[in-house]
Design a protein around this motif. Structure first.
Motif, PDB file in Angstrom:
ATOM      1  N   PHE A   3      43.301  47.567  40.602  1.00  0.00           N
ATOM      2  CA  PHE A   3      42.470  46.257  40.633  1.00  0.00           C
ATOM      3  C   PHE A   3      41.409  46.253  39.935  1.00  0.00           C
ATOM      4  CE2 PHE A   3      45.508  45.750  44.273  1.00  0.00           C
ATOM      5  CZ  PHE A   3      45.733  44.452  44.030  1.00  0.00           C
ATOM      6  N   ILE A   9      40.572  35.944  42.211  1.00  0.00           N
ATOM      7  CA  ILE A   9      41.900  35.663  42.812  1.00  0.00           C
ATOM      8  C   ILE A   9      42.817  34.737  41.783  1.00  0.00           C
ATOM      9  CG2 ILE A   9      43.151  34.526  44.774  1.00  0.00           C
ATOM     10  CD1 ILE A   9      41.482  37.040  45.238  1.00  0.00           C
ATOM     11  N   GLN A  20      45.332  40.744  47.039  1.00  0.00           N
ATOM     12  CA  GLN A  20      44.534  40.689  45.868  1.00  0.00           C
ATOM     13  C   GLN A  20      43.235  40.886  46.091  1.00  0.00           C
ATOM     14  OE1 GLN A  20      45.034  37.416  42.592  1.00  0.00           O
ATOM     15  NE2 GLN A  20      46.671  36.906  44.165  1.00  0.00           N
TER      16      GLN A  20
END
Length: 85
Positions: A3, A9, A20
């Motif tokens: 990530f 998001i 997420q």
């Protein structure tokens, strides 16, 4: 899954928003945004920053607590767990 700590998001993504957010927060911890034994932003601040419901933020934090990345101190907040604990 990797990530980006600066990601937003993506509500259209196949990965749920709480997953997420958990990934983004973990990436920010790895980058050093928050030091061990220091508080991360409050649920309210994360709700505002990421535009998510409080329940979604709580679920993301719970994932990181289960993964031993964060710990919660009642009435004090959520803190980054030290890697050598």
């Amino acid at each position: 899954m990797e990530f980006d700590p600066d990601a937003r998001i993506d509500h259209g993504a196949p990965l749920s928003p709480y997953r997420q957010l958990a990934g983004i927060l973990a990436a920010r911890i790895d980058r050093g945004d928050w030091q061990p034994n220091r508080a991360i932003p409050s649920e309210s601040q994360l709700v505002q920053e990421y535009g998510l419901a409080r329940a979604t933020v709580r679920r993301a934090i719970a994932v990181l607590v289960d993964e031993d990345t964060l710990f919660v101190v009642p009435q004090r907040g959520t803190f980054v767990k030290s890697k050598d604990e």
